[in-house]
Design a protein around this motif. Structure first.
Motif, PDB file in Angstrom:
ATOM      1  N   GLU A   1     -34.920 -47.561 -16.203  1.00 35.34           N
ATOM      2  CA  GLU A   1     -35.807 -48.693 -16.439  1.00 35.34           C
ATOM      3  C   GLU A   1     -35.904 -49.646 -15.251  1.00 35.34           C
ATOM      4  OE1 GLU A   1     -34.134 -50.510 -19.873  1.00 35.34           O
ATOM      5  OE2 GLU A   1     -34.492 -48.772 -21.145  1.00 35.34           O
ATOM      6  N   ALA A   2     -35.184 -49.379 -14.184  1.00 31.21           N
ATOM      7  CA  ALA A   2     -35.146 -50.303 -13.049  1.00 31.21           C
ATOM      8  C   ALA A   2     -36.410 -50.205 -12.209  1.00 31.21           C
ATOM      9  CB  ALA A   2     -33.936 -49.993 -12.180  1.00 31.21           C
ATOM     10  N   ALA A   3     -36.850 -51.353 -11.747  1.00 26.84           N
ATOM     11  CA  ALA A   3     -37.989 -51.401 -10.831  1.00 26.84           C
ATOM     12  C   ALA A   3     -37.525 -50.943  -9.446  1.00 26.84           C
ATOM     13  CB  ALA A   3     -38.526 -52.827 -10.757  1.00 26.84           C
ATOM     14  N   PRO A   4     -38.441 -50.439  -8.632  1.00 30.84           N
ATOM     15  CA  PRO A   4     -38.047 -49.966  -7.294  1.00 30.84           C
ATOM     16  C   PRO A   4     -37.350 -51.042  -6.462  1.00 30.84           C
ATOM     17  CG  PRO A   4     -40.270 -49.248  -7.791  1.00 30.84           C
ATOM     18  CD  PRO A   4     -39.845 -50.153  -8.907  1.00 30.84           C
ATOM     19  N   GLU A   5     -37.796 -52.309  -6.574  1.00 35.08           N
ATOM     20  CA  GLU A   5     -37.156 -53.362  -5.785  1.00 35.08           C
ATOM     21  C   GLU A   5     -35.721 -53.632  -6.268  1.00 35.08           C
ATOM     22  OE1 GLU A   5     -40.092 -54.963  -8.737  1.00 35.08           O
ATOM     23  OE2 GLU A   5     -40.351 -53.780  -6.946  1.00 35.08           O
ATOM     24  N   ASP A   6     -35.465 -53.451  -7.577  1.00 27.56           N
ATOM     25  CA  ASP A   6     -34.102 -53.583  -8.083  1.00 27.56           C
ATOM     26  C   ASP A   6     -33.210 -52.478  -7.535  1.00 27.56           C
ATOM     27  OD1 ASP A   6     -34.640 -55.850  -9.579  1.00 27.56           O
ATOM     28  OD2 ASP A   6     -35.125 -54.696 -11.389  1.00 27.56           O
TER      29      ASP A   6
ATOM     30  N   TYR B   1     -32.497 -53.238  -3.879  1.00 25.82           N
ATOM     31  CA  TYR B   1     -31.544 -54.345  -3.729  1.00 25.82           C
ATOM     32  C   TYR B   1     -30.112 -53.872  -3.999  1.00 25.82           C
ATOM     33  CZ  TYR B   1     -28.828 -58.478  -4.679  1.00 25.82           C
ATOM     34  OH  TYR B   1     -27.836 -59.414  -4.679  1.00 25.82           O
TER      35      TYR B   1
END
Length: 104
Positions: free
Chosen positions: A71-76, A79
């Protein structure tokens, strides 16, 4: 309870422990306005630095492990991958041999 760790304005003394004396103005310099005892106490030791690195690395790894990859966004992901990389690099620097030499 009054704050006893700082001096009232205009009274000469250490800005941290209120030891009487003239230790210079309190400026943006790291140890300005502090007595010699507070300056010595504020300088980190090797053990203290190592413990701080281990704590920060553990926090970075715990945050990365808690991330749901599905479920993580690419920016997460970017990071947390960067945080783990920095933590690993710092841990490896602790283990690297220290070169003897005059240095500073």
């Amino acid at each position: 309870m009054a704050d006893q760790t700082t001096n009232p304005t205009g009274v000469p003394g250490c800005t941290l422990c209120a030891t009487p004396g003239d230790f210079g103005p309190h400026t943006a310099e790291p140890y300005s306005g502090l007595c010699p005892a507070c300056v010595a106490a504020g300088k980190p030791t090797r053990d203290g630095l190592e413990m701080a690195v281990v704590i920060v690395a553990g926090q970075s790894l715990a945050a990365a492990e808690a991330l749901s990859l599905a479920e993580a966004a690419p920016e997460d992901l970017a990071y947390h991958l960067g945080a783990v990389k920095r933590s690993l690099r710092t841990m490896l620097q602790l283990l690297a041999p220290v070169n003897g030499g005059g240095g500073r």
